[in-house]
Write a protein that holds these residues in place. Sequence first.
Motif, PDB file in Angstrom:
ATOM      1  N   LEU A  63       0.792  -1.224   0.000  1.00  0.00           N
ATOM      2  CA  LEU A  63       0.000   0.000   0.000  1.00  0.00           C
ATOM      3  C   LEU A  63       0.828   1.280   0.000  1.00  0.00           C
ATOM      4  N   GLY A  64       2.134   1.159   0.071  1.00  0.00           N
ATOM      5  CA  GLY A  64       2.993   2.323  -0.073  1.00  0.00           C
ATOM      6  C   GLY A  64       2.861   3.364   1.006  1.00  0.00           C
ATOM      7  N   SER A  65       2.649   2.938   2.256  1.00  0.00           N
ATOM      8  CA  SER A  65       2.443   3.887   3.344  1.00  0.00           C
ATOM      9  C   SER A  65       3.410   3.591   4.483  1.00  0.00           C
ATOM     10  N   ALA A  66       4.297   4.542   4.775  1.00  0.00           N
ATOM     11  CA  ALA A  66       5.211   4.394   5.908  1.00  0.00           C
ATOM     12  C   ALA A  66       4.445   4.430   7.233  1.00  0.00           C
ATOM     13  N   LEU A  67       3.364   5.231   7.287  1.00  0.00           N
ATOM     14  CA  LEU A  67       2.561   5.307   8.509  1.00  0.00           C
ATOM     15  C   LEU A  67       1.886   3.965   8.796  1.00  0.00           C
ATOM     16  N   LEU A  68       1.391   3.298   7.758  1.00  0.00           N
ATOM     17  CA  LEU A  68       0.779   1.981   7.931  1.00  0.00           C
ATOM     18  C   LEU A  68       1.819   0.974   8.415  1.00  0.00           C
ATOM     19  N   ARG A  69       3.025   1.070   7.910  1.00  0.00           N
ATOM     20  CA  ARG A  69       4.097   0.192   8.375  1.00  0.00           C
ATOM     21  C   ARG A  69       4.342   0.395   9.863  1.00  0.00           C
ATOM     22  N   GLN A  70       4.364   1.641  10.308  1.00  0.00           N
ATOM     23  CA  GLN A  70       4.614   1.927  11.716  1.00  0.00           C
ATOM     24  C   GLN A  70       3.475   1.420  12.603  1.00  0.00           C
ATOM     25  N   LEU A  71       2.230   1.619  12.160  1.00  0.00           N
ATOM     26  CA  LEU A  71       1.100   1.108  12.932  1.00  0.00           C
ATOM     27  C   LEU A  71       1.149  -0.421  13.002  1.00  0.00           C
ATOM     28  N   SER A  72       1.475  -1.056  11.890  1.00  0.00           N
ATOM     29  CA  SER A  72       1.584  -2.514  11.875  1.00  0.00           C
ATOM     30  C   SER A  72       2.661  -2.989  12.846  1.00  0.00           C
ATOM     31  N   ALA A  73       3.783  -2.256  12.917  1.00  0.00           N
ATOM     32  CA  ALA A  73       4.841  -2.629  13.850  1.00  0.00           C
ATOM     33  C   ALA A  73       4.371  -2.505  15.294  1.00  0.00           C
ATOM     34  N   VAL A  74       3.591  -1.469  15.596  1.00  0.00           N
ATOM     35  CA  VAL A  74       3.053  -1.310  16.949  1.00  0.00           C
ATOM     36  C   VAL A  74       2.115  -2.475  17.290  1.00  0.00           C
ATOM     37  N   VAL A  75       1.294  -2.878  16.333  1.00  0.00           N
ATOM     38  CA  VAL A  75       0.391  -4.011  16.559  1.00  0.00           C
ATOM     39  C   VAL A  75       1.196  -5.293  16.799  1.00  0.00           C
ATOM     40  N   VAL A  76       2.297  -5.476  16.062  1.00  0.00           N
ATOM     41  CA  VAL A  76       3.170  -6.629  16.297  1.00  0.00           C
ATOM     42  C   VAL A  76       3.683  -6.615  17.739  1.00  0.00           C
ATOM     43  N   LEU A  77       4.075  -5.444  18.235  1.00  0.00           N
ATOM     44  CA  LEU A  77       4.551  -5.331  19.612  1.00  0.00           C
ATOM     45  C   LEU A  77       3.465  -5.748  20.598  1.00  0.00           C
ATOM     46  N   VAL A  78       2.239  -5.295  20.360  1.00  0.00           N
ATOM     47  CA  VAL A  78       1.127  -5.623  21.265  1.00  0.00           C
ATOM     48  C   VAL A  78       0.872  -7.119  21.279  1.00  0.00           C
ATOM     49  N   ILE A  79       0.728  -7.716  20.096  1.00  0.00           N
ATOM     50  CA  ILE A  79       0.402  -9.144  20.010  1.00  0.00           C
ATOM     51  C   ILE A  79       1.529  -9.988  20.607  1.00  0.00           C
ATOM     52  N   SER A  80       2.770  -9.682  20.229  1.00  0.00           N
ATOM     53  CA  SER A  80       3.898 -10.497  20.686  1.00  0.00           C
ATOM     54  C   SER A  80       4.079 -10.416  22.199  1.00  0.00           C
ATOM     55  N   THR A  81       3.903  -9.229  22.765  1.00  0.00           N
ATOM     56  CA  THR A  81       4.049  -9.088  24.217  1.00  0.00           C
ATOM     57  C   THR A  81       2.945  -9.833  24.954  1.00  0.00           C
ATOM     58  N   LEU A  82       1.709  -9.678  24.479  1.00  0.00           N
ATOM     59  CA  LEU A  82       0.592 -10.374  25.119  1.00  0.00           C
ATOM     60  C   LEU A  82       0.770 -11.894  25.082  1.00  0.00           C
ATOM     61  N   TYR A  83       1.401 -12.389  24.036  1.00  0.00           N
ATOM     62  CA  TYR A  83       1.578 -13.833  23.873  1.00  0.00           C
ATOM     63  C   TYR A  83       2.845 -14.328  24.576  1.00  0.00           C
ATOM     64  N   LEU A  84       3.879 -13.485  24.637  1.00  0.00           N
ATOM     65  CA  LEU A  84       5.140 -13.905  25.247  1.00  0.00           C
ATOM     66  C   LEU A  84       5.058 -13.992  26.770  1.00  0.00           C
ATOM     67  N   VAL A  85       4.377 -13.046  27.383  1.00  0.00           N
ATOM     68  CA  VAL A  85       4.298 -13.042  28.847  1.00  0.00           C
ATOM     69  C   VAL A  85       3.728 -14.360  29.386  1.00  0.00           C
ATOM     70  N   PRO A  86       2.630 -14.917  28.820  1.00  0.00           N
ATOM     71  CA  PRO A  86       2.148 -16.212  29.317  1.00  0.00           C
ATOM     72  C   PRO A  86       3.134 -17.355  29.105  1.00  0.00           C
ATOM     73  N   GLN A  87       3.972 -17.278  28.048  1.00  0.00           N
ATOM     74  CA  GLN A  87       4.965 -18.337  27.836  1.00  0.00           C
ATOM     75  C   GLN A  87       5.995 -18.331  28.970  1.00  0.00           C
ATOM     76  N   PHE A  88       6.537 -17.167  29.279  1.00  0.00           N
ATOM     77  CA  PHE A  88       7.514 -17.080  30.361  1.00  0.00           C
ATOM     78  C   PHE A  88       6.858 -17.404  31.705  1.00  0.00           C
ATOM     79  N   ARG A  89       5.618 -16.980  31.860  1.00  0.00           N
ATOM     80  CA  ARG A  89       4.877 -17.271  33.097  1.00  0.00           C
ATOM     81  C   ARG A  89       4.718 -18.776  33.282  1.00  0.00           C
ATOM     82  N   ALA A  90       4.362 -19.486  32.201  1.00  0.00           N
ATOM     83  CA  ALA A  90       4.206 -20.942  32.274  1.00  0.00           C
ATOM     84  C   ALA A  90       5.508 -21.604  32.685  1.00  0.00           C
TER      85      ALA A  90
END
Length: 553
Positions: A109-136
């Motif tokens: 889509l040729g949008s640097a802003l969309l890339r940045q938002l997508s990266a923020v979403v990656v941070l949210v998803i990965s953190t939410l999923y990683l914390v339970p792994q370390f907790r387990a």
Amino acid sequence: MVGLTAAAAVMIATLAVGLRGVAAMRTTSDFLVASRRTSPWLNSAAVAGEYLSAGSFVGAAGLVVKDGVGSLWYLVGFAAGYVTMLVLVAAPIRRSGAMTVPDFAEARLGSALLRQLSAVVVLVISTLYLVPQFRASGLVLSVVSGTPYWVGVALAAVAVSGTLALGGMRAATYVQAFQFVLKTVFFAVPAIWLVVSVGAAVRTHALHPVEFTHFPRDTKVVFRDDVSADGVHYRAGQVVTFAAGAPTPHLTGLDVPGSPSWRRPLFDVGNNGYPLLGTLSVLFATMLGTMGLPHMVMRFHTSPDGRAARRTAALTIPLIGTFYLFPGIYGVLGGALVPQLYLSGYTDTVVVALPTQVDTGWPGHLFAGLLTAGTFAAIMTSSLGLLLALSGAISHDLGPGGLGRLRLTVVGSACAVMLLALPAARLDAGLLVMWAFAVAASTFSPLLVLGIWWPRLTARGALAGMLVGLLVSSTAIAVTVLVHSLRGWPAVLAAQPALASVPLAFLTMIGVSLLGRPPEWALAAMLRLHVDEDSDDRSSRSNGRSRTARRTR
């Protein structure tokens, strides 16, 4: 001691296997996508290993004890997610030439802003999923070895970050493929032993459960949270020994193991009286959330071409399906043998608690050790992909990139997640994982489906849709945590928001895109995702021969 030895052995094996990827580590492409040279057979084993997390290994069985057999619909959704990924995403996402989901978003889509938002979403998803792994990791090791909770968390962080920092995606691939075999064996063999060893009476009880109303023997219960049951308040950390024959306390909002609602083959989220709606919500989140998990999408970028990516997805489905035959066995046996775990809140330890419940001698301790090793293998394999996606988003998508920076980011990210996991022992890990799935389903799923299959999608539409999906899904989960008085179907949709947030995200993307106009090159960018590489090669060779013939004439 057996559990600690098993965990240490898995971590040493993880580092040893991961060293195979060190020699080939020269570029960012080597680090993030293993130079795109992973064969379908190796890749499918790695994908299955990465996907079968601690939630699949111990969490699913714990959900059966806590919420009843209807929670097995989670496993159906997890497996079905790969069917949707095979049909809709696998080959086109590889043909995009991207290394991460934000890469794909900007290329399409040729949008640097969309890339940045997508990266923020990656941070949210990965953190939410990683914390339970370390907790387990911390919880399981503390149960089987008596070590402090922080020891398991720290061991997981060291092993995962060390493997990735040394060998990147190539090391992760070897480790995940190896550990898929390891944890499948370590999960299947004890399950078969348990079924054979428990005897006919327990097998009958497991298949035809009786409501857990009285303790069959003197039973010690350690309460994880402050709870009230039948007018009695139990504090977090309190240890209570119930005498044989004593009536079991009834916890509001949870099904008693063996009760009619516990045996119902539908999942009633929060016991709100809408089991069909709850089941559909779970299936929606797990199927579409799987397709949007950034660490799973990254895995297909390691394939040589689109055809190999499609074969990888096709081979992964039977591997995952085979593994998912076993969590139900542990769950129903747990409901029969250790139903008191539903009181304590430690249902996610049911898998490692069962062997010594059946046999207190060396066989029980041996199989408990194997299951501990399998649990740590599950934690390692999922955490590798998640930490790689998290680090890639920070250093490659939001920062200037570079191999050295990626390695430092891996270590720093692991330390940050470890600090988040240390106070998370009493958190509901299932809530965090489903939050991650809901966000993935509500953001990346619409982006990938429309970006691959709809030429009219615009950058503005994608931005609006992802923001709506992120805000609606996260707000709904926050309401579940903060507003305890919510009941009925609103409570179901708040706890499992994908059934509402995903359609809203799709409609927003489509509506806003229709108000604008895609750039002229958008159709060509989309068509590239669907043209088979062999066709490109044949066309290039044909054009080359034509030019040669013209020059000869």
